[in-house]
Design a protein around this motif. Structure first.
Motif, PDB file in Angstrom:
ATOM      1  N   THR A  41       3.335  11.555  34.110  1.00  0.00           N
ATOM      2  CA  THR A  41       2.508  10.954  32.998  1.00  0.00           C
ATOM      3  C   THR A  41       2.979  11.649  31.690  1.00  0.00           C
ATOM      4  N   ALA A  42       2.172  11.030  30.784  1.00  0.00           N
ATOM      5  CA  ALA A  42       2.601  11.582  29.303  1.00  0.00           C
ATOM      6  C   ALA A  42       2.558  13.185  29.271  1.00  0.00           C
ATOM      7  N   LYS A  43       1.638  13.902  29.998  1.00  0.00           N
ATOM      8  CA  LYS A  43       1.593  15.236  30.113  1.00  0.00           C
ATOM      9  C   LYS A  43       2.840  15.972  30.558  1.00  0.00           C
ATOM     10  N   SER A  44       3.666  15.303  31.223  1.00  0.00           N
ATOM     11  CA  SER A  44       4.878  15.769  31.685  1.00  0.00           C
ATOM     12  C   SER A  44       5.857  16.077  30.357  1.00  0.00           C
ATOM     13  N   ASP A  45       5.758  14.928  29.739  1.00  0.00           N
ATOM     14  CA  ASP A  45       6.480  15.263  28.341  1.00  0.00           C
ATOM     15  C   ASP A  45       6.128  16.169  27.428  1.00  0.00           C
TER      16      ASP A  45
END
Length: 316
Positions: A214-218
């Motif tokens: 997800t964007a939280k990985s970035d």
């Protein structure tokens, strides 16, 4: 995202041969090779329609080029994301290219030239803004690292986030490797040459586990990058262990060649250097304490991250 292209013929054009590449990209005057790998060659060039020098990235990984071109089109109005000037995909030769403005220095080469806390924090904020544009399109970059951060060299232009080749949709599942003896293992995406698409010490923990990206990985990757920019260290470098083979039969070890086992910690901010911090750096360290959480739900979103970096800049 583009569908996988199958049954392509083997390329007849050598990535090592500048003359053959020139015949393939006839509109460009190719000048100097600057990077070479098994499947990719990057060459500087000039073109009458583009000001200055451009970089032409030739590759046999057509799906990756298509990915980069489509993501670049979606973020075309964002100055902090690389500008895709031109694209060519040729399935008859299994070769293609994308063209971007040529930048003389990436973050690895240019970090020492960022001599003030303000200049370094500005680059971190630029990267957060670039990710914000990518996340608005419901995409995840997945490959935020110093080699993909290109510095403008001054003049008020922002740093640019590049290499959109492994961008994926938000919520993309992690790849699984299934084996009768070993069970189901997380197996990072691999290129045509069999190498992982991820850079081990620049990838979020969940990309090596069953689940989704997800964007939280970035946000985790951005936390690693900010650590590197501001404090000069990547906390992963201290946290990583080598691949563990102990309980795996030798004939099966290829199955985990790209897996990395990390220490069981809840937050990689624990690996940041224990040094006295001024007020500005303390604010950034507090941000990293959130970004580097192993649990993605504990990380801030990109807007919170930008706000924190803007606040830190206002105090420099």
């Amino acid at each position: 995202m583009p569908e996988q292209l199958l049954n392509r013929p083997t390329t007849q054009i050598s990535l090592d041969n500048l003359e053959e590449l020139t015949e393939f990209a006839t509109e460009y005057v190719l000048t100097r090779p600057i990077y070479k790998s098994r499947n990719t060659s990057i060459v500087t060039a000039v073109h009458p329609e583009f000001p200055g020098v451009v970089a032409v990235k030739f590759s046999t990984e057509l799906e990756r080029l298509e990915n980069e071109a489509k993501a670049g089109e979606l973020t075309a109005e964002t100055p902090e994301v690389v500008d895709i000037l031109d694209t060519c995909i040729d399935t008859t030769t299994n070769l293609g290219y994308v063209v971007t403005p040529y930048t003389f220095s990436d973050l690895h080469k240019g970090l020492q030239d960022l001599r003030t806390l303000k200049s370094r924090t500005t680059v971190a904020r630029d990267m957060a803004r670039g990710l914000s544009a990518i996340h608005r399109e419901n995409l995840v970059h997945r490959d935020v690292k110093p080699e993909n951060v290109f510095l403008s060299g001054g003049g008020g232009k922002p740093a640019v986030l590049g290499d959109l080749g492994i961008v994926c949709e938000n919520g993309h599942p992690t790849n699984m490797y299934s084996d009768k003896e070993l069970g189901v293992l997380p197996y990072p995406d691999v290129t045509a040459s069999g190498k992982t698409k991820l850079t081990p010490n620049w990838a979020s923990p969940e990309q090596y586990n069953v689940g989704s990206i997800t964007a939280k990985s970035d946000i985790f990757n951005l936390g690693l990058l900010i650590s590197y920019i501001i404090m000069g260290v990547n906390p992963y470098d201290k946290a990583f262990k080598s691949v563990i083979y102990a309980s795996v039969p030798e004939r099966k070890r290829h199955a985990i060649d790209h897996l990395y086992v990390v220490d069981e910690v809840e937050n990689y901010a624990e690996y940041l250097p224990k040094i006295a911090l001024d007020h500005q750096r303390k604010a950034i360290r507090d941000l990293l304490g959130k970004c580097l959480s192993v649990d993605p739900t504990d990380r801030p979103d990109i807007d919170e991250t930008i706000f924190a970096l803007d606040s830190a800049l206002s105090k420099v």
